[in-house]
Scaffold this motif. Structure first.
Motif, PDB file in Angstrom:
ATOM      1  N   ALA A 127       0.822  -1.212   0.000  1.00 11.75           N
ATOM      2  CA  ALA A 127       0.000   0.000   0.000  1.00 11.75           C
ATOM      3  C   ALA A 127       0.857   1.264   0.000  1.00 11.75           C
ATOM      4  N   SER A 129       2.165   9.043   5.452  1.00 15.12           N
ATOM      5  CA  SER A 129       1.144   9.201   6.488  1.00 15.12           C
ATOM      6  C   SER A 129       1.476   8.368   7.721  1.00 15.12           C
ATOM      7  N   THR A 152      -9.022  -7.189   3.385  1.00 15.44           N
ATOM      8  CA  THR A 152     -10.165  -6.273   3.526  1.00 15.44           C
ATOM      9  C   THR A 152     -10.075  -5.493   4.833  1.00 15.44           C
ATOM     10  N   LEU A 190      -7.217  -2.873   4.537  1.00 17.57           N
ATOM     11  CA  LEU A 190      -7.605  -1.732   3.704  1.00 17.57           C
ATOM     12  C   LEU A 190      -8.593  -0.821   4.430  1.00 17.57           C
ATOM     13  N   LYS A 191      -9.469  -1.419   5.205  1.00 19.24           N
ATOM     14  CA  LYS A 191     -10.414  -0.632   5.998  1.00 19.24           C
ATOM     15  C   LYS A 191      -9.670   0.205   7.024  1.00 19.24           C
ATOM     16  N   TRP A 192      -8.654  -0.377   7.651  1.00 16.43           N
ATOM     17  CA  TRP A 192      -7.862   0.373   8.630  1.00 16.43           C
ATOM     18  C   TRP A 192      -7.105   1.513   7.977  1.00 16.43           C
ATOM     19  N   LEU A 193      -6.560   1.285   6.790  1.00 14.05           N
ATOM     20  CA  LEU A 193      -5.785   2.318   6.107  1.00 14.05           C
ATOM     21  C   LEU A 193      -6.588   3.612   5.934  1.00 14.05           C
ATOM     22  N   LYS A 194      -7.879   3.471   5.744  1.00 17.17           N
ATOM     23  CA  LYS A 194      -8.731   4.656   5.574  1.00 17.17           C
ATOM     24  C   LYS A 194      -8.806   5.487   6.853  1.00 17.17           C
ATOM     25  N   THR A 195      -8.577   4.869   7.986  1.00 14.74           N
ATOM     26  CA  THR A 195      -8.678   5.588   9.263  1.00 14.74           C
ATOM     27  C   THR A 195      -7.472   6.484   9.513  1.00 14.74           C
ATOM     28  N   ASN A 230      -6.177   8.317   7.093  1.00 18.27           N
ATOM     29  CA  ASN A 230      -6.205   9.247   5.967  1.00 18.27           C
ATOM     30  C   ASN A 230      -5.141   8.945   4.943  1.00 18.27           C
ATOM     31  N   TYR A 231      -4.965   7.619   4.714  1.00 24.30           N
ATOM     32  CA  TYR A 231      -3.950   7.199   3.748  1.00 24.30           C
ATOM     33  C   TYR A 231      -4.382   7.566   2.339  1.00 24.30           C
TER      34      TYR A 231
END
Length: 201
Positions: A28, A112, A190, A193-198, A200-201
């Motif tokens: 990522a 980030s 999955t 990827l959900k954590w990465l959004k937290t 602000n990646y």
């Protein structure tokens, strides 16, 4: 305003699949400071730390080319808590210094987040420098089978290695993020990827 780089600690129990999650985070685009790789460098042929290990445990700990005889050393320290403590006393500071240098270098790219991939993160106190700690888990029976197959260990030797670490349940209790890697890779991805959004990646 420039966002601050977050330091994320990544750990888990032995054979829970931490390396799988680390690879996903690297794919990522996040820089990984890998404690195991750094340890291999610090404990490489001709290194001062390697010489100290040999002086303490004897010449049998070295192979003919100067590399550590890791199977021999592993069998010794994972069956003897005192020997493990003695090895840790020799290696911990050099590894920590090398990791700090690598973390500072990674942070200069202003990502980030920087991932500190540390198997014994809680045992060595690295959680104290992390903004978040991610723990990778898997059921005990899955872990045992993975470890026996991966390291070609007997059930007894595999159980000894598992017992040498802080119990996984305690790591989970101290985690900010828990990644279940007990089922399949797609489900793990999955969750990652959900954590990465937290962040602000």
């Amino acid at each position: 305003m420039i966002a601050m780089t977050q330091i994320i600690g990544l750990t888990g129990g032995i054979a829970t699949g931490k390396s799988t999650v680390s690879k996903m985070l690297a794919e990522a685009g996040l820089p990984i400071v890998d404690a195991d790789k750094i340890a291999w460098q610090v404990e490489g042929p001709g290194q001062p730390t390697t010489a100290k290990i040999a002086a303490h445990f004897g010449p049998q700990v070295l192979l003919a080319d100067g590399r550590l005889n890791r199977p021999w050393l592993g069998k010794k320290v994972f069956s003897d808590p005192q020997a493990l403590a003695e090895l840790t006393a020799i290696t911990s500071l050099p590894i920590q210094y090398a990791m700090l240098k690598a973390t500072v270098a990674a942070g200069k790219t202003r990502p980030s987040a920087v991932i500190l991939d540390v198997p014994l993160l809680f045992e060595s106190g690295w959680q104290n420098v992390c903004d978040q700690v991610m723990v990778v888990t898997a059921p005990a029976d899955v872990v045992l089978q993975r470890l026996m197959a991966r390291n070609h260990l007997s059930k007894r030797d595999a159980q000894a290695r598992i017992a040498s670490q802080l119990p996984l349940a305690k790591k989970v209790a101290m985690a900010d993020v828990v990644i279940d890697n007990g089922e399949n890779v797609d489900k793990t991805r999955t969750t990652v990827l959900k954590w990465l959004k937290t962040i602000n990646y």
